[in-house]
Design a protein around this motif. Sequence first.
Motif, PDB file in Angstrom:
ATOM      1  N   ALA A  97       2.170   2.106  -5.202  1.00  0.00           N
ATOM      2  CA  ALA A  97       0.900   1.388  -5.366  1.00  0.00           C
ATOM      3  C   ALA A  97       0.801   0.896  -6.798  1.00  0.00           C
ATOM      4  CB  ALA A  97      -0.293   2.280  -5.027  1.00  0.00           C
ATOM      5  N   VAL A  98       0.166  -0.242  -6.983  1.00  0.00           N
ATOM      6  CA  VAL A  98      -0.068  -0.808  -8.313  1.00  0.00           C
ATOM      7  C   VAL A  98      -1.550  -1.143  -8.430  1.00  0.00           C
ATOM      8  CG1 VAL A  98       0.621  -2.531 -10.012  1.00  0.00           C
ATOM      9  CG2 VAL A  98       2.238  -1.859  -8.194  1.00  0.00           C
ATOM     10  N   TYR A  99      -2.155  -0.705  -9.531  1.00  0.00           N
ATOM     11  CA  TYR A  99      -3.566  -0.961  -9.813  1.00  0.00           C
ATOM     12  C   TYR A  99      -3.672  -1.755 -11.114  1.00  0.00           C
ATOM     13  CZ  TYR A  99      -4.409   2.766  -6.407  1.00  0.00           C
ATOM     14  OH  TYR A  99      -4.425   3.530  -5.267  1.00  0.00           O
ATOM     15  N   GLN A 100      -4.633  -2.688 -11.159  1.00  0.00           N
ATOM     16  CA  GLN A 100      -4.887  -3.457 -12.377  1.00  0.00           C
ATOM     17  C   GLN A 100      -6.384  -3.696 -12.541  1.00  0.00           C
ATOM     18  OE1 GLN A 100      -1.790  -6.785 -11.664  1.00  0.00           O
ATOM     19  NE2 GLN A 100      -1.601  -6.313 -13.851  1.00  0.00           N
ATOM     20  N   GLN A 145      -6.449  -1.907  -6.452  1.00  0.00           N
ATOM     21  CA  GLN A 145      -5.083  -1.829  -5.933  1.00  0.00           C
ATOM     22  C   GLN A 145      -4.642  -3.249  -5.571  1.00  0.00           C
ATOM     23  OE1 GLN A 145      -3.434  -0.381  -1.868  1.00  0.00           O
ATOM     24  NE2 GLN A 145      -3.529   1.480  -3.129  1.00  0.00           N
ATOM     25  N   VAL A 146      -3.664  -3.776  -6.319  1.00  0.00           N
ATOM     26  CA  VAL A 146      -3.224  -5.162  -6.134  1.00  0.00           C
ATOM     27  C   VAL A 146      -1.932  -5.259  -5.341  1.00  0.00           C
ATOM     28  CG1 VAL A 146      -4.402  -5.981  -8.216  1.00  0.00           C
ATOM     29  CG2 VAL A 146      -2.031  -5.148  -8.378  1.00  0.00           C
ATOM     30  N   SER A 147      -1.174  -4.163  -5.243  1.00  0.00           N
ATOM     31  CA  SER A 147       0.087  -4.150  -4.503  1.00  0.00           C
ATOM     32  C   SER A 147       0.285  -2.769  -3.911  1.00  0.00           C
ATOM     33  CB  SER A 147       1.275  -4.482  -5.420  1.00  0.00           C
ATOM     34  OG  SER A 147       1.104  -5.728  -6.064  1.00  0.00           O
ATOM     35  N   SER A 148       0.939  -2.703  -2.748  1.00  0.00           N
ATOM     36  CA  SER A 148       1.191  -1.396  -2.142  1.00  0.00           C
ATOM     37  C   SER A 148       2.304  -1.495  -1.112  1.00  0.00           C
ATOM     38  CB  SER A 148      -0.082  -0.851  -1.481  1.00  0.00           C
ATOM     39  OG  SER A 148      -0.500  -1.698  -0.422  1.00  0.00           O
ATOM     40  N   TRP A 149       2.886  -0.332  -0.813  1.00  0.00           N
ATOM     41  CA  TRP A 149       3.935  -0.241   0.214  1.00  0.00           C
ATOM     42  C   TRP A 149       4.074   1.211   0.644  1.00  0.00           C
ATOM     43  CZ3 TRP A 149       8.590   2.548  -0.235  1.00  0.00           C
ATOM     44  CH2 TRP A 149       9.479   2.396   0.837  1.00  0.00           C
ATOM     45  N   ALA A 195       6.839   3.585   3.213  1.00  0.00           N
ATOM     46  CA  ALA A 195       8.127   3.542   3.906  1.00  0.00           C
ATOM     47  C   ALA A 195       7.931   3.215   5.380  1.00  0.00           C
ATOM     48  CB  ALA A 195       8.842   4.877   3.751  1.00  0.00           C
ATOM     49  N   GLY A 196       8.744   2.289   5.872  1.00  0.00           N
ATOM     50  CA  GLY A 196       8.676   1.902   7.272  1.00  0.00           C
ATOM     51  C   GLY A 196       7.608   0.887   7.592  1.00  0.00           C
ATOM     52  N   LYS A 197       6.926   0.376   6.556  1.00  0.00           N
ATOM     53  CA  LYS A 197       5.876  -0.612   6.775  1.00  0.00           C
ATOM     54  C   LYS A 197       6.097  -1.829   5.878  1.00  0.00           C
ATOM     55  CE  LYS A 197       2.394   2.801   8.126  1.00  0.00           C
ATOM     56  NZ  LYS A 197       1.027   3.330   7.888  1.00  0.00           N
ATOM     57  N   GLN A 198       5.459  -2.928   6.221  1.00  0.00           N
ATOM     58  CA  GLN A 198       5.528  -4.123   5.392  1.00  0.00           C
ATOM     59  C   GLN A 198       4.642  -3.945   4.154  1.00  0.00           C
ATOM     60  OE1 GLN A 198       7.242  -6.869   5.235  1.00  0.00           O
ATOM     61  NE2 GLN A 198       8.395  -6.748   7.167  1.00  0.00           N
ATOM     62  N   PRO A 199       5.089  -4.406   3.008  1.00  0.00           N
ATOM     63  CA  PRO A 199       4.294  -4.253   1.779  1.00  0.00           C
ATOM     64  C   PRO A 199       3.187  -5.288   1.661  1.00  0.00           C
ATOM     65  CG  PRO A 199       6.373  -5.331   1.284  1.00  0.00           C
ATOM     66  CD  PRO A 199       6.415  -4.992   2.752  1.00  0.00           C
ATOM     67  N   THR A 200       2.285  -5.047   0.736  1.00  0.00           N
ATOM     68  CA  THR A 200       1.224  -5.979   0.380  1.00  0.00           C
ATOM     69  C   THR A 200       1.445  -6.447  -1.053  1.00  0.00           C
ATOM     70  OG1 THR A 200      -0.368  -4.887   1.847  1.00  0.00           O
ATOM     71  CG2 THR A 200      -1.267  -6.268   0.087  1.00  0.00           C
ATOM     72  N   ASN A 201       1.613  -7.743  -1.237  1.00  0.00           N
ATOM     73  CA  ASN A 201       1.842  -8.343  -2.567  1.00  0.00           C
ATOM     74  C   ASN A 201       2.928  -7.606  -3.339  1.00  0.00           C
ATOM     75  OD1 ASN A 201       1.405 -10.190  -4.707  1.00  0.00           O
ATOM     76  ND2 ASN A 201       0.079  -8.722  -5.745  1.00  0.00           N
ATOM     77  N   LEU A 202       4.011  -7.295  -2.681  1.00  0.00           N
ATOM     78  CA  LEU A 202       5.133  -6.588  -3.302  1.00  0.00           C
ATOM     79  C   LEU A 202       6.411  -7.003  -2.584  1.00  0.00           C
ATOM     80  CD1 LEU A 202       5.194  -2.872  -4.401  1.00  0.00           C
ATOM     81  CD2 LEU A 202       7.085  -3.798  -3.061  1.00  0.00           C
ATOM     82  N   VAL A 203       7.428  -7.359  -3.354  1.00  0.00           N
ATOM     83  CA  VAL A 203       8.705  -7.813  -2.804  1.00  0.00           C
ATOM     84  C   VAL A 203       9.827  -6.964  -3.385  1.00  0.00           C
ATOM     85  CG1 VAL A 203      10.315  -9.749  -2.641  1.00  0.00           C
ATOM     86  CG2 VAL A 203       7.853 -10.172  -2.505  1.00  0.00           C
ATOM     87  N   TRP A 225      -1.360  11.917  -4.265  1.00  0.00           N
ATOM     88  CA  TRP A 225      -2.075  10.670  -4.530  1.00  0.00           C
ATOM     89  C   TRP A 225      -2.577  10.111  -3.201  1.00  0.00           C
ATOM     90  CZ3 TRP A 225      -3.742   8.583  -8.946  1.00  0.00           C
ATOM     91  CH2 TRP A 225      -4.303   7.296  -8.899  1.00  0.00           C
ATOM     92  N   ASP A 226      -3.797   9.656  -3.200  1.00  0.00           N
ATOM     93  CA  ASP A 226      -4.383   9.030  -2.016  1.00  0.00           C
ATOM     94  C   ASP A 226      -4.118   7.526  -2.081  1.00  0.00           C
ATOM     95  OD1 ASP A 226      -5.838   8.100   0.081  1.00  0.00           O
ATOM     96  OD2 ASP A 226      -7.787   8.811  -0.636  1.00  0.00           O
ATOM     97  N   TYR A 227      -3.090   7.074  -1.356  1.00  0.00           N
ATOM     98  CA  TYR A 227      -2.687   5.672  -1.412  1.00  0.00           C
ATOM     99  C   TYR A 227      -3.651   4.758  -0.667  1.00  0.00           C
ATOM    100  CZ  TYR A 227       1.739   6.864  -3.641  1.00  0.00           C
ATOM    101  OH  TYR A 227       2.696   7.300  -4.537  1.00  0.00           O
ATOM    102  N   THR A 228      -4.638   5.325   0.011  1.00  0.00           N
ATOM    103  CA  THR A 228      -5.634   4.480   0.669  1.00  0.00           C
ATOM    104  C   THR A 228      -6.723   4.020  -0.297  1.00  0.00           C
ATOM    105  OG1 THR A 228      -7.072   6.325   1.339  1.00  0.00           O
ATOM    106  CG2 THR A 228      -5.254   5.744   2.829  1.00  0.00           C
ATOM    107  N   GLN A 229      -6.719   4.543  -1.523  1.00  0.00           N
ATOM    108  CA  GLN A 229      -7.723   4.134  -2.515  1.00  0.00           C
ATOM    109  C   GLN A 229      -7.554   2.665  -2.853  1.00  0.00           C
ATOM    110  OE1 GLN A 229      -8.603   7.507  -5.639  1.00  0.00           O
ATOM    111  NE2 GLN A 229      -6.412   7.361  -5.320  1.00  0.00           N
ATOM    112  N   SER A 230      -8.594   1.881  -2.641  1.00  0.00           N
ATOM    113  CA  SER A 230      -8.527   0.452  -2.943  1.00  0.00           C
ATOM    114  C   SER A 230      -8.864   0.163  -4.400  1.00  0.00           C
ATOM    115  CB  SER A 230      -9.476  -0.332  -2.041  1.00  0.00           C
ATOM    116  OG  SER A 230     -10.815   0.100  -2.241  1.00  0.00           O
ATOM    117  N   ALA A 231      -9.477   1.137  -5.092  1.00  0.00           N
ATOM    118  CA  ALA A 231      -9.834   0.951  -6.496  1.00  0.00           C
ATOM    119  C   ALA A 231     -10.077   2.307  -7.140  1.00  0.00           C
ATOM    120  CB  ALA A 231     -11.078   0.081  -6.634  1.00  0.00           C
TER     121      ALA A 231
END
Length: 369
Positions: free
Chosen positions: A102-105, A116-120, A122-130, A318-324
């Motif tokens: 996860a990436v926060y800015q 949270q601007v990017s996330s991924w 395992a086994g799922k498609q990422p959000t704003n992350l390549v 870490w709770d990766y569901t945190q949006s902010a």
Amino acid sequence: MHLSATIIAAALLAAPFTHALLKPNNLAATSTSGALSALKYTKVGSTGSYDQVTNIHPGTFPSCDVSPFCVTETKEISGNLAPFDDEMTIAFRGPMTVYNIAVYQPTNASSASWKQVSSWAAGKQPTNLVFMNNDGGDVSGEWSICAGASQSYANGDWTAAAASANADVASGNLPEGHEINIMTSKTCKESACDGFSRGTANHGWSGSKFFVVTFDMPESSDASKVPAIWALNAQIVRAAQYGCNCRGVGAKGCGELDILETIAGADVNQAISEIYSPKGATGSGASFFARPSGGKVTYGVIFDVDTDTIAIQRYTDWDYTQSAITRSVVEGYLNAPAMTVAFDTSANGKRAPGPRQVFGAHKRRRHWH
């Protein structure tokens, strides 16, 4: 980190009006020497310059017939966190299993809330992350006789190139001897990137940023192939990570942070940290992070412009569901106990005192300056 929705909401509403710190409840047991739980670099920002790549001449196969093929010009920098306020990418070398990222800015200039601007996972498609690697050529990216391979989109196995971004769902298993790095989904064709870029090139994360990664580093079958996680100025990979780039060592370098790096030929159960910029180089010295070969761990890396600080910390979860998260939570991490290394001008190109004689494990010597 597990905070109730009520506490998070209250903190977000109160954030513009108070600077009270929220003490994080997910920090690993504190250790500030020897086997570390946290390391903090202060006084990070440089006033100086680095050699920015402005062009790479491809040459004519079968020989690189252009000299010099790597064209640079001096770029002046100054201010808090410079040059680590530039766009950055995080790179990984196996053997490693990555479970979450996860990436926060900050959402605005006040930095009151970090989104949270990017996330991924395992086994799922990422959000704003390549996921990318350095296998440019026939499938994606490009190759030239002078510059070698550019960046490419990584396949789902993280072992070769793919034709498009995240074409395969990644399992998170990174085999030994292979490397990947992460970028945002915005390409340099959509919006111009700083410095020279070629082939498959994407933007990184600029300004203040907070990376959280859950991973493990299993034992290597080949003792010469050891894992690492490190951060680079995104210009480095957009030019040529192991060729013509702005990385350098110490003066004239555009910024690298070794977050957890095991060194072949040293104790492979220990991971060191080092930092490089126009100021020089310093690091964890004789202290180290334990290589997580027996199970997964979670680490956070905060690049904070406001305090001119970079913090590396191990978390219990870490709770990766945190949006902010709020600025007060970020400050809680930044003010938590840690081994503190002041990255001032006395670094002068020398690493922190320590027993290791290997200065950088991922081919730092292969520059064209």
